[in-house]
Structure formats: C-alpha cells, structure tokens
Design a protein around this motif. Sequence first.
Motif, mmCIF file in Angstrom:
data_model
loop_
_atom_site.group_PDB
_atom_site.id
_atom_site.type_symbol
_atom_site.label_atom_id
_atom_site.label_comp_id
_atom_site.label_asym_id
_atom_site.label_seq_id
_atom_site.Cartn_x
_atom_site.Cartn_y
_atom_site.Cartn_z
ATOM 1 N N PRO A 77 12.869 5.473 30.232
ATOM 2 C CA PRO A 77 13.540 5.680 31.524
ATOM 3 C C PRO A 77 14.293 4.423 31.964
ATOM 4 O O PRO A 77 13.911 3.300 31.635
ATOM 5 C CB PRO A 77 12.384 6.000 32.476
ATOM 6 C CG PRO A 77 11.280 6.489 31.604
ATOM 7 C CD PRO A 77 11.428 5.744 30.313
ATOM 8 N N GLU A 78 15.348 4.643 32.734
ATOM 9 C CA GLU A 78 16.162 3.519 33.199
ATOM 10 C C GLU A 78 15.343 2.535 34.024
ATOM 11 O O GLU A 78 15.507 1.308 33.892
ATOM 12 C CB GLU A 78 17.335 4.045 34.038
ATOM 13 C CG GLU A 78 18.262 2.958 34.536
ATOM 14 C CD GLU A 78 19.395 3.512 35.379
ATOM 15 O OE1 GLU A 78 20.004 2.724 36.128
ATOM 16 O OE2 GLU A 78 19.668 4.727 35.291
ATOM 17 N N SER A 79 14.445 3.030 34.879
ATOM 18 C CA SER A 79 13.638 2.133 35.708
ATOM 19 C C SER A 79 12.740 1.241 34.861
ATOM 20 O O SER A 79 12.550 0.055 35.175
ATOM 21 C CB SER A 79 12.789 2.951 36.690
ATOM 22 O OG SER A 79 11.953 3.865 35.985
ATOM 23 N N THR A 80 12.205 1.805 33.783
ATOM 24 C CA THR A 80 11.374 1.012 32.877
ATOM 25 C C THR A 80 12.173 -0.103 32.240
ATOM 26 O O THR A 80 11.718 -1.246 32.153
ATOM 27 C CB THR A 80 10.775 1.917 31.786
ATOM 28 O OG1 THR A 80 9.976 2.923 32.399
ATOM 29 C CG2 THR A 80 9.928 1.127 30.809
ATOM 30 N N PRO A 103 21.466 1.663 32.013
ATOM 31 C CA PRO A 103 21.177 3.034 31.571
ATOM 32 C C PRO A 103 21.412 3.231 30.069
ATOM 33 O O PRO A 103 20.631 3.930 29.409
ATOM 34 C CB PRO A 103 22.147 3.884 32.400
ATOM 35 C CG PRO A 103 22.426 3.069 33.613
ATOM 36 C CD PRO A 103 22.415 1.645 33.151
ATOM 37 N N ASP A 104 22.468 2.613 29.531
ATOM 38 C CA ASP A 104 22.734 2.768 28.099
ATOM 39 C C ASP A 104 21.712 2.020 27.254
ATOM 40 O O ASP A 104 21.334 2.478 26.167
ATOM 41 C CB ASP A 104 24.141 2.289 27.766
ATOM 42 C CG ASP A 104 25.203 3.305 28.149
ATOM 43 O OD1 ASP A 104 24.823 4.382 28.642
ATOM 44 O OD2 ASP A 104 26.405 3.031 27.967
ATOM 45 N N VAL A 105 21.249 0.860 27.730
ATOM 46 C CA VAL A 105 20.179 0.153 27.018
ATOM 47 C C VAL A 105 18.925 1.020 27.010
ATOM 48 O O VAL A 105 18.239 1.144 25.985
ATOM 49 C CB VAL A 105 19.885 -1.219 27.672
ATOM 50 C CG1 VAL A 105 18.711 -1.901 26.969
ATOM 51 C CG2 VAL A 105 21.102 -2.125 27.609
ATOM 52 N N ALA A 106 18.633 1.643 28.145
ATOM 53 C CA ALA A 106 17.464 2.524 28.218
ATOM 54 C C ALA A 106 17.587 3.675 27.224
ATOM 55 O O ALA A 106 16.596 4.049 26.574
ATOM 56 C CB ALA A 106 17.301 3.061 29.638
ATOM 57 N N HIS A 118 12.672 15.478 19.435
ATOM 58 C CA HIS A 118 12.436 15.383 20.876
ATOM 59 C C HIS A 118 13.119 14.119 21.401
ATOM 60 O O HIS A 118 12.673 13.000 21.160
ATOM 61 C CB HIS A 118 10.934 15.349 21.172
ATOM 62 C CG HIS A 118 10.195 16.553 20.669
ATOM 63 N ND1 HIS A 118 10.273 17.791 21.287
ATOM 64 C CD2 HIS A 118 9.394 16.720 19.585
ATOM 65 C CE1 HIS A 118 9.537 18.665 20.623
ATOM 66 N NE2 HIS A 118 8.998 18.047 19.587
ATOM 67 N N MET A 119 14.216 14.317 22.110
ATOM 68 C CA MET A 119 14.977 13.208 22.708
ATOM 69 C C MET A 119 15.325 13.608 24.141
ATOM 70 O O MET A 119 16.457 14.021 24.422
ATOM 71 C CB MET A 119 16.243 12.918 21.894
ATOM 72 C CG MET A 119 15.973 12.481 20.456
ATOM 73 S SD MET A 119 17.480 12.328 19.453
ATOM 74 C CE MET A 119 18.297 10.937 20.252
ATOM 75 N N PRO A 120 14.376 13.501 25.075
ATOM 76 C CA PRO A 120 14.581 14.027 26.440
ATOM 77 C C PRO A 120 15.788 13.433 27.159
ATOM 78 O O PRO A 120 16.400 14.106 27.991
ATOM 79 C CB PRO A 120 13.280 13.633 27.153
ATOM 80 C CG PRO A 120 12.291 13.430 26.067
ATOM 81 C CD PRO A 120 13.042 12.917 24.891
ATOM 82 N N ALA A 121 16.136 12.188 26.864
ATOM 83 C CA ALA A 121 17.221 11.537 27.605
ATOM 84 C C ALA A 121 18.587 11.735 26.952
ATOM 85 O O ALA A 121 19.583 11.224 27.453
ATOM 86 C CB ALA A 121 16.937 10.043 27.738
ATOM 87 N N SER A 122 18.652 12.469 25.854
ATOM 88 C CA SER A 122 19.905 12.603 25.105
ATOM 89 C C SER A 122 20.417 14.040 25.119
ATOM 90 O O SER A 122 19.643 15.000 25.057
ATOM 91 C CB SER A 122 19.699 12.145 23.655
ATOM 92 O OG SER A 122 20.864 12.364 22.884
#
Length: 412
Positions: free
Chosen positions: A149-152, A140-143, A360-364
């Motif tokens: 996304p984590e799955s990617t 997750p942190d690498v993502a 725009h940083m959707p995951a942060s």
Amino acid sequence: MSDAELARVVREEWGRLIALLLARFRRLDLVEDALADAVEVAAHRWRADGVPDNPAAWLNTAASRRVLDRLRAEAMQQRRAPLLVTDSEHRQSRAGAMADTGDLVEDDVLRLVLMCTHPALAPEAASALALRLVLGVSTPDVARLFLVPESTMAARITRAKKKIVAAGIPFAVPGAGLLPERVDTVAQTAYLAFTAGYAPGSGPDLLRAGLAGEALRLVRVVLAQRPRESVLIALLALMLLQHSRRDARVGAEGALVQLADQNRAMWHAPEIAEALGLLRSFGPTPALTLQGAAYLIQAQIAAEHATADTAAVTRWDRIVRRYDALLQLTPSPAAQLARAVAVAESEGPAAGLDALDDVHMPASHRPAAVRGELLARLGRTDAARAALEEAVGQCRNESEATHLRKRLTELG
C-alpha cells in the motif's frame, strides 16, 4: 501549459536537482523539503509569469534560497550565524567539489544512490528511498513496484530518510573496498528504476525513456568499476534488450503498440547485439548469485523475442520453461503474470486463463487486462468486457487506460 511543463521538469530533473543541492549543502533533511517548496511556488508563479527559459535552473535557485533561509534561521537560534553562513557560502563556491572519501567516480547521481544504499539501511528501504529521492519515481509508483500500500511505502521512505540524517551517512562514493557490499542493492535499485521507466504505473506516458536510460547508465557506471560483477552484466543485458524496443512500443500520439504489432526494424540493433554478446559471455553453466541468475533468465527471455524474426515464430514454449525456472528461483506475481501470457501464446487462451488463476496482484490492473484479452480471444465477449472495465478502473497510466478503452470499443 505551465502545469504540464512543471510536471515534466519535476519528473525528469528531480533526482539531478536533489543531487546538486545535496552536493552543496550536505543536509538531506533540508534539501528535499526545499525543492518541494520550490515546486509549489513554481506552480503558482509560472501560471502568472510563464515558464522560465531554464526551468530546472529556476527550481535549483529557488530551492537553494530556501535552504539558505533555513540555515540562517538555525544559525540565529544557535547564536552562531556568522560561522554557519560563512561555511554555507564556502560550500556554494565549491559547488559540490568537496573532498571525496572514496576513490571511484565523480557522478553526483551515483553518489546519491550509493548514499541511499548504505548498509545501515535494509535493502528494500534503501531501494525505495533511492527510487523516490534520486530518480523521482512517485511514492504511489514505488509502492506498486513493491506491491505494498502507498501508506506503507510512504512510511518506509520517511524512516529511511530519518535514519540517514540521524546516522550521518555521508554523501560520497565509497572506496573500492566497500563497493561490493552495496552492488546487489544498487543493482536492485537500477532494476526497479528501469521497470518504472519501461512501464510507468501512473501518469500520461506509456514509457519514460529518460528514466529507463538513466537506470541503464548507472549500471554501466558501476560496472566500469566492477567489470567482472556477474549480477551487473546480467542486468545490463536485460536492460539493453528491453530498452532496444522503446521506439517501437509507442505509436502515434503516445499510443501503446503491442509486441506482436511492433515494427522490428525500429528496434535498436546495436543494443541487441551488445546484449547478446554479454549473454554469450556467461557460458552454459554460469556461477551466479540468486539475484544475478534471476536477471540472466529474464534477459534470456527477452533474447527469445529479440532473435525471432516475427512474433509468430517466437518460441513461446521455451519462454514458458524459462519462466518456470525463474519462478523456482524468485517467485513473484509479475513473473506469474508474464508466464500466463506466455502459456496463452504457446498453448492457447484457455490454458492462459488457467495459469492466470494463480496470479494475485491487488494493486495492479494488468491481470484483469490480460484476462479480458484472453476471454475476448475465446469469444466470451461479455466476460471480456467486464474484465477490461475492471482493468480501466484500476489503471493509473493514461496511455494504457486509453488502450484498454479502445479494446472495449472494439468489443462493441
């Protein structure tokens, strides 16, 4: 405490253990699974029996046994058990001292990084694999570092591992003539690893100084072989300046201490002096690659903080201009966010909010956290609380989340 101790050992020792196991067995497809199995067994065993005196050695032994079990099973299937077991035992006796095809350093962690950054892998996949496999950064942190996304990211890392196994990429430092083609990817990997240590995306710690220090060490090791490599010199300067503040960034019980409140006497002066010397070596018009120029500008921004006596006299206007230059070279949401903070310090919170609109940083959680702070400075308390609550909901780092909750409390 056994679970907490196991988490700490995995966090701090994963990369070294992978390197040790790979040096012995040369089977990437077996080593990582074996170590993961050993961690799972430890989670149950240590709760019952207590934490062993040497947790890392315990995991190494348990993982080694699992690799040997798999090798014996393969040998039985192929009806060549005596040959394979004898070969495995011979490898163990040498404990990683197998002949090296390269002519550089004897450093197992660097060997693993260089294996991951083989030209057969795309640079982003190579860096992601090295972060996960060598340096123990969670998927997750690498993502989050790559803003995907984590799955990617999980799929990308899996494909990279399979390619290494299928291509038979060796666990060895390349010869001096082959190193230059890997320098940029190694530098990018070290930069991302340092970022993951300097500002972990998840977990209990505000700062993983060990990971940041290991990333810095890797740059020094490669730089010793390529002393004129400008991208490494610029990156080392950047890392030294950021790492120099590590003790002042963490307060009582691991609490976050913001830059303006840090005790500058706690900054490591020798590291700052070394970094400033490296920056002076570039001269007024350095010849740099795009990547090296980006590291140099970031180091120059860090130097503005390092050379200011207090936060109040920091030349934020110069920092804004440097971020403008950085965004022209290598646009990124992280740089846009940092520029918005600098604009707020230079021109006021309203200007900072305007600059933040383009981020725009959707995951942060960080854009919402910055927005909440700027709204609070403008006296817009309700809007500030809403932004900070959004940031708390997105934050996966416990220390940062605690700081955000404290700010909410202060807003009443």
